[in-house]
Scaffold this motif. Sequence first.
Motif, PDB file in Angstrom:
ATOM      1  N   SER A 382       0.824  -1.213   0.000  1.00 26.45           N
ATOM      2  CA  SER A 382       0.000   0.000   0.000  1.00 26.45           C
ATOM      3  C   SER A 382       0.856   1.260   0.000  1.00 26.45           C
ATOM      4  O   SER A 382       0.459   2.295  -0.539  1.00 26.45           O
ATOM      5  CB  SER A 382      -0.931   0.000   1.216  1.00 26.45           C
ATOM      6  OG  SER A 382      -0.192   0.157   2.430  1.00 26.45           O
ATOM      7  N   LEU A 383       2.043   1.168   0.608  1.00 26.88           N
ATOM      8  CA  LEU A 383       2.965   2.312   0.643  1.00 26.88           C
ATOM      9  C   LEU A 383       3.859   2.356  -0.590  1.00 26.88           C
ATOM     10  O   LEU A 383       4.722   3.244  -0.708  1.00 26.88           O
ATOM     11  CB  LEU A 383       3.835   2.249   1.904  1.00 26.88           C
ATOM     12  CG  LEU A 383       3.093   2.372   3.248  1.00 26.88           C
ATOM     13  CD1 LEU A 383       4.081   2.229   4.399  1.00 26.88           C
ATOM     14  CD2 LEU A 383       2.355   3.705   3.336  1.00 26.88           C
ATOM     15  N   LYS A 384       3.663   1.370  -1.477  1.00 28.00           N
ATOM     16  CA  LYS A 384       4.451   1.256  -2.712  1.00 28.00           C
ATOM     17  C   LYS A 384       5.936   1.019  -2.429  1.00 28.00           C
ATOM     18  O   LYS A 384       6.803   1.344  -3.244  1.00 28.00           O
ATOM     19  CB  LYS A 384       4.268   2.475  -3.620  1.00 28.00           C
ATOM     20  CG  LYS A 384       2.827   2.703  -4.051  1.00 28.00           C
ATOM     21  CD  LYS A 384       2.721   3.741  -5.138  1.00 28.00           C
ATOM     22  CE  LYS A 384       1.266   4.010  -5.496  1.00 28.00           C
ATOM     23  NZ  LYS A 384       0.556   2.806  -5.948  1.00 28.00           N
ATOM     24  N   LYS A 385       6.225   0.460  -1.254  1.00 30.10           N
ATOM     25  CA  LYS A 385       7.610   0.080  -0.955  1.00 30.10           C
ATOM     26  C   LYS A 385       7.991  -1.189  -1.713  1.00 30.10           C
ATOM     27  O   LYS A 385       9.141  -1.381  -2.078  1.00 30.10           O
ATOM     28  CB  LYS A 385       7.781  -0.143   0.543  1.00 30.10           C
ATOM     29  CG  LYS A 385       7.746   1.146   1.363  1.00 30.10           C
ATOM     30  CD  LYS A 385       8.071   0.857   2.822  1.00 30.10           C
ATOM     31  CE  LYS A 385       8.159   2.170   3.618  1.00 30.10           C
ATOM     32  NZ  LYS A 385       8.514   1.905   5.050  1.00 30.10           N
ATOM     33  N   ILE A 386       7.016  -2.047  -1.900  1.00 31.63           N
ATOM     34  CA  ILE A 386       7.211  -3.225  -2.742  1.00 31.63           C
ATOM     35  C   ILE A 386       6.025  -3.356  -3.677  1.00 31.63           C
ATOM     36  O   ILE A 386       4.962  -2.777  -3.455  1.00 31.63           O
ATOM     37  CB  ILE A 386       7.377  -4.520  -1.916  1.00 31.63           C
ATOM     38  CG1 ILE A 386       6.106  -4.835  -1.132  1.00 31.63           C
ATOM     39  CG2 ILE A 386       8.581  -4.461  -1.004  1.00 31.63           C
ATOM     40  CD1 ILE A 386       6.158  -6.187  -0.460  1.00 31.63           C
ATOM     41  N   LYS A 387       6.213  -4.152  -4.716  1.00 32.30           N
ATOM     42  CA  LYS A 387       5.157  -4.362  -5.704  1.00 32.30           C
ATOM     43  C   LYS A 387       4.294  -5.552  -5.288  1.00 32.30           C
ATOM     44  O   LYS A 387       4.738  -6.417  -4.536  1.00 32.30           O
ATOM     45  CB  LYS A 387       5.779  -4.635  -7.079  1.00 32.30           C
ATOM     46  CG  LYS A 387       6.640  -3.499  -7.615  1.00 32.30           C
ATOM     47  CD  LYS A 387       7.263  -3.896  -8.945  1.00 32.30           C
ATOM     48  CE  LYS A 387       8.167  -2.783  -9.468  1.00 32.30           C
ATOM     49  NZ  LYS A 387       8.810  -3.175 -10.753  1.00 32.30           N
ATOM     50  N   PRO A 388       3.065  -5.609  -5.785  1.00 28.57           N
ATOM     51  CA  PRO A 388       2.265  -6.825  -5.561  1.00 28.57           C
ATOM     52  C   PRO A 388       3.027  -8.038  -6.090  1.00 28.57           C
ATOM     53  O   PRO A 388       3.786  -7.934  -7.054  1.00 28.57           O
ATOM     54  CB  PRO A 388       0.992  -6.566  -6.370  1.00 28.57           C
ATOM     55  CG  PRO A 388       0.906  -5.078  -6.455  1.00 28.57           C
ATOM     56  CD  PRO A 388       2.315  -4.582  -6.535  1.00 28.57           C
ATOM     57  N   LEU A 389       2.818  -9.169  -5.457  1.00 24.70           N
ATOM     58  CA  LEU A 389       3.546 -10.382  -5.837  1.00 24.70           C
ATOM     59  C   LEU A 389       3.344 -10.702  -7.320  1.00 24.70           C
ATOM     60  O   LEU A 389       2.203 -10.702  -7.805  1.00 24.70           O
ATOM     61  CB  LEU A 389       3.096 -11.573  -4.997  1.00 24.70           C
ATOM     62  CG  LEU A 389       3.860 -11.834  -3.700  1.00 24.70           C
ATOM     63  CD1 LEU A 389       5.269 -12.333  -3.994  1.00 24.70           C
ATOM     64  CD2 LEU A 389       3.904 -10.593  -2.824  1.00 24.70           C
ATOM     65  N   LEU A 390       4.442 -10.946  -8.006  1.00 26.75           N
ATOM     66  CA  LEU A 390       4.400 -11.328  -9.412  1.00 26.75           C
ATOM     67  C   LEU A 390       4.484 -12.853  -9.506  1.00 26.75           C
ATOM     68  O   LEU A 390       5.393 -13.460  -8.951  1.00 26.75           O
ATOM     69  CB  LEU A 390       5.562 -10.698 -10.175  1.00 26.75           C
ATOM     70  CG  LEU A 390       5.736 -11.128 -11.639  1.00 26.75           C
ATOM     71  CD1 LEU A 390       4.544 -10.671 -12.474  1.00 26.75           C
ATOM     72  CD2 LEU A 390       7.035 -10.575 -12.218  1.00 26.75           C
ATOM     73  N   VAL A 391       3.538 -13.468 -10.207  1.00 23.01           N
ATOM     74  CA  VAL A 391       3.525 -14.918 -10.381  1.00 23.01           C
ATOM     75  C   VAL A 391       3.619 -15.236 -11.874  1.00 23.01           C
ATOM     76  O   VAL A 391       2.824 -14.743 -12.671  1.00 23.01           O
ATOM     77  CB  VAL A 391       2.250 -15.552  -9.786  1.00 23.01           C
ATOM     78  CG1 VAL A 391       2.228 -17.051 -10.082  1.00 23.01           C
ATOM     79  CG2 VAL A 391       2.181 -15.316  -8.290  1.00 23.01           C
ATOM     80  N   GLU A 392       4.602 -16.057 -12.230  1.00 24.85           N
ATOM     81  CA  GLU A 392       4.763 -16.530 -13.606  1.00 24.85           C
ATOM     82  C   GLU A 392       4.607 -18.040 -13.604  1.00 24.85           C
ATOM     83  O   GLU A 392       5.335 -18.735 -12.899  1.00 24.85           O
ATOM     84  CB  GLU A 392       6.135 -16.143 -14.149  1.00 24.85           C
ATOM     85  CG  GLU A 392       6.390 -14.647 -14.183  1.00 24.85           C
ATOM     86  CD  GLU A 392       7.841 -14.333 -14.487  1.00 24.85           C
ATOM     87  OE1 GLU A 392       8.219 -14.380 -15.661  1.00 24.85           O
ATOM     88  OE2 GLU A 392       8.593 -14.070 -13.527  1.00 24.85           O
ATOM     89  N   ASP A 393       3.670 -18.536 -14.420  1.00 24.27           N
ATOM     90  CA  ASP A 393       3.371 -19.978 -14.415  1.00 24.27           C
ATOM     91  C   ASP A 393       3.836 -20.619 -15.725  1.00 24.27           C
ATOM     92  O   ASP A 393       4.462 -19.977 -16.562  1.00 24.27           O
ATOM     93  CB  ASP A 393       1.875 -20.184 -14.208  1.00 24.27           C
ATOM     94  CG  ASP A 393       1.561 -21.518 -13.536  1.00 24.27           C
ATOM     95  OD1 ASP A 393       2.457 -22.375 -13.447  1.00 24.27           O
ATOM     96  OD2 ASP A 393       0.412 -21.692 -13.102  1.00 24.27           O
ATOM     97  N   ASN A 394       3.502 -21.897 -15.879  1.00 20.91           N
ATOM     98  CA  ASN A 394       3.874 -22.688 -17.062  1.00 20.91           C
ATOM     99  C   ASN A 394       5.385 -22.747 -17.240  1.00 20.91           C
ATOM    100  O   ASN A 394       5.909 -22.547 -18.336  1.00 20.91           O
ATOM    101  CB  ASN A 394       3.206 -22.126 -18.322  1.00 20.91           C
ATOM    102  CG  ASN A 394       1.700 -22.212 -18.261  1.00 20.91           C
ATOM    103  OD1 ASN A 394       1.150 -23.228 -17.865  1.00 20.91           O
ATOM    104  ND2 ASN A 394       1.022 -21.134 -18.625  1.00 20.91           N
ATOM    105  N   LEU A 395       6.067 -22.994 -16.143  1.00 20.98           N
ATOM    106  CA  LEU A 395       7.519 -23.068 -16.144  1.00 20.98           C
ATOM    107  C   LEU A 395       7.983 -24.454 -15.704  1.00 20.98           C
ATOM    108  O   LEU A 395       7.186 -25.301 -15.293  1.00 20.98           O
ATOM    109  CB  LEU A 395       8.107 -22.001 -15.220  1.00 20.98           C
ATOM    110  CG  LEU A 395       7.725 -20.547 -15.513  1.00 20.98           C
ATOM    111  CD1 LEU A 395       8.260 -19.626 -14.427  1.00 20.98           C
ATOM    112  CD2 LEU A 395       8.252 -20.115 -16.879  1.00 20.98           C
TER     113      LEU A 395
END
Length: 815
Positions: A382-395
């Motif tokens: 919420s403070l933009k200190k980190i980004k929402p979790l990024l998930v990459e699938d089909n790996l």
Amino acid sequence: MKVLKFGGTSVANAENISKVIVILVQESKKQNVAVVVSALGGVTDALIKTGELATEKDVSYITVFENIRERHLETIQSLMSKAQSNAVIKTVEAKLEELKNLLHGIYLINEFSDKTRDKVLSFGELLSSYIISKALKLKIEKSSLKDSRELIVTDNLHSQANVNTNETNIRISSFFKSNKDKVVVLPGFVSRSEEGETTTLGRGGSDYTAALIASSLKVSDLEIWTDVSGMFTANPKLVKQAFPIEEISYQEAMELSHFGAKVLYPPTVQPALQKNIPIYIKNTFQPEAKGTLISKKAASKNGPVRGISHVENIALVTLEGNGMVGVPGFSKRLFSTLSTAQINVVLITQASSEHSICVGVYSEDAKLAKRILDNEFAYEISLKKIKPLLVEDNLAIIAVVGDNMKNHQGISGRMFRSLGQNNVNVRAIAQGASERNISAVIAHKDIKKALVSLHNRFFEKQVKILNLFLVGVGNVGSILLDQILQQQEYLNENLLLNIKVVGVSNSKKMVFDEEGINLRHWKDLIKKGQPRTNQTFFNAVKEFNLSNSIFIDVTANEDVAKTYASYLKESISVIACNKIACSSTYKSYRELKDLSRKYGASFLFETNVGAGLPVIYTLNNLINSGDKITSIQAVLSGSLNFIFNNFNENNSFHGVVKQAQKEGYTEPDPRIDLSGVDVARKILILAREAGYRMDLKDIKNESFLPKGSLEAKTTDEFYKTLKANDSHFETIYAEANEKDCQLKYVAEFNEGKAAVGLKAVDKNHPFYNLEGKDNIVLFYSERYAQQPLIIKGAGAGAEVTASGLFADIITLGRN
């Protein structure tokens, strides 16, 4: 004493169990044997399904149960006579009735807890071990059954119980010390808690059971019997060149097992490692095969890399943000949150800047991982200190494993260079300090390509496999296929190139074979092929996703030429006999060259100019070495040279043109050759390759044909105009002959301008004595300012054109 464990495939049916009994009879003649068995192949999954269906109030669980029942009864009846089987069937029916009542209870209360799951799953091993022990008793009188639950003591963690090693060792030692039988059969996987409840040892628990017994008794060796002849250098279902590893260390075996080598369950190694007990992986269906020896120190015969393995269905979860830098605790919160949710972390990698942490989890856990981690770090997000979790699938994860890798420089470099050369994109990398395992995350679709290329790099004679997809099997295409067939063995032996023609297409049909089309019978095969369009052919090539794929265009079709960009974007190299692409708009030509560089796929078109002559190759070498082309003079049409060398007062012009067409020196439509357009395209391609920006409209075309011939709408009409204008052509010949000159169709490029046209050249000109269908090219450059660099030779004909295409294939293979 020896401990043997037989997996589900080894005891899948009566036929396989009979093979197991033969092995046990032989072993019992040498020494006492403890044999651990799994459930009949597939039964564990069926038992899970019954419980899940019952929980969902789905009465079809009864159907699945009945299938399980029938399978066990059929196995009994096939293993022994009716008289021998009556008592066995009665006992098995009683156990099955107990299972049925348990499932009915699950159905009533809608609950399939881990505790209940363990009870349900235990029936698989308990039934199989009982049946096998009774069948074995008919062959070995001094054999018996022992319930492993009376020997292996665990805690109350159902479905993944932890073993009380001390108590378990005491019980195992005590039992076998007093037991006098030659063979003891034990169910794998099952155990019992200190409170007396049935527990299980988790996935691969039968291996673990065998290892615990082997460790407690300090046996001479432990044998794991399965359906393959040992641990392989890679999955043999994906890599046909994979072979069994004769010897491997405990640590290497654990690494390969963690990364998908399914013949061994990783925790199995630990008890055997502690007591230094050798483990053999053997094949129930090929008992004479040597298999794999797992020991403390294994000899290495195939270099520092011992095996290549992979894990499918992986997702990458990335925590990233500037607010992480220099702030302690992010890693702890990340892994604690995942641990609490019982999400297994398969791979970890973190940037040294602390800006991001990337973990690999199984795809089935990816959504849950994102939800709980987004919640855990909601404040920082919420403070933009980190980004929402990024998930990459089909790996997927591929792993290169070997104890001795740390003593050899460049293993990582060779691994990633091989992947890069085969256009396998690496998303993440993990390597431990021991350098025993180098792991990389790649796209799921690239698994086979990656495994094959790495296996070839580390385990095989460095033969490079080229997978060809050829469109156009007319005169030139057919000859090219014959040349490849003739030279395949030579190229494999001398240039370490294995050329496989995987796909072949004419204008209507296409045929494919991943193992390589039989080039002796391709004509028959293509007749039975599937319907073909440019799009369906491209889709098939893309779907194969083979390393070193090459698309070869042996047509003169504009629509085929328009597909080159699609191939290059998929990192599929293109070799073109077709001149249309390179002589179309400069923008299109430049795009193809740029795509070739961007996607690491070669774009070769040597036969566009001079058929099999190394014209473009030589020109490129001049430019690449820093020279600059100032002028080009050339006879670039073998067809026109053949025509004007044979046209004289005794042979009519239209007659010679027909002869040239019949002998294959012209295109099927000779207007393409005689109009000068083909030559204009060739000089345009040379000018572009020399670094000049030109289009076809910039080439001055001085036609020698009468207006009527140029305007002819059909080939037949064209021939009629040639015959009607015999006097026109005779005049051209007579004027040249009177000056003692030869007629040559010449292409010229000078100071950024180009032209093509018919010229009368005198005896002092290099073109004067050019015979037959030969081409000649004179390159003037800053280095060759006074005397040109000359290339001369046959410039037309199916044989030399095919050999030019073949040369491009070999050039690409050796790069």
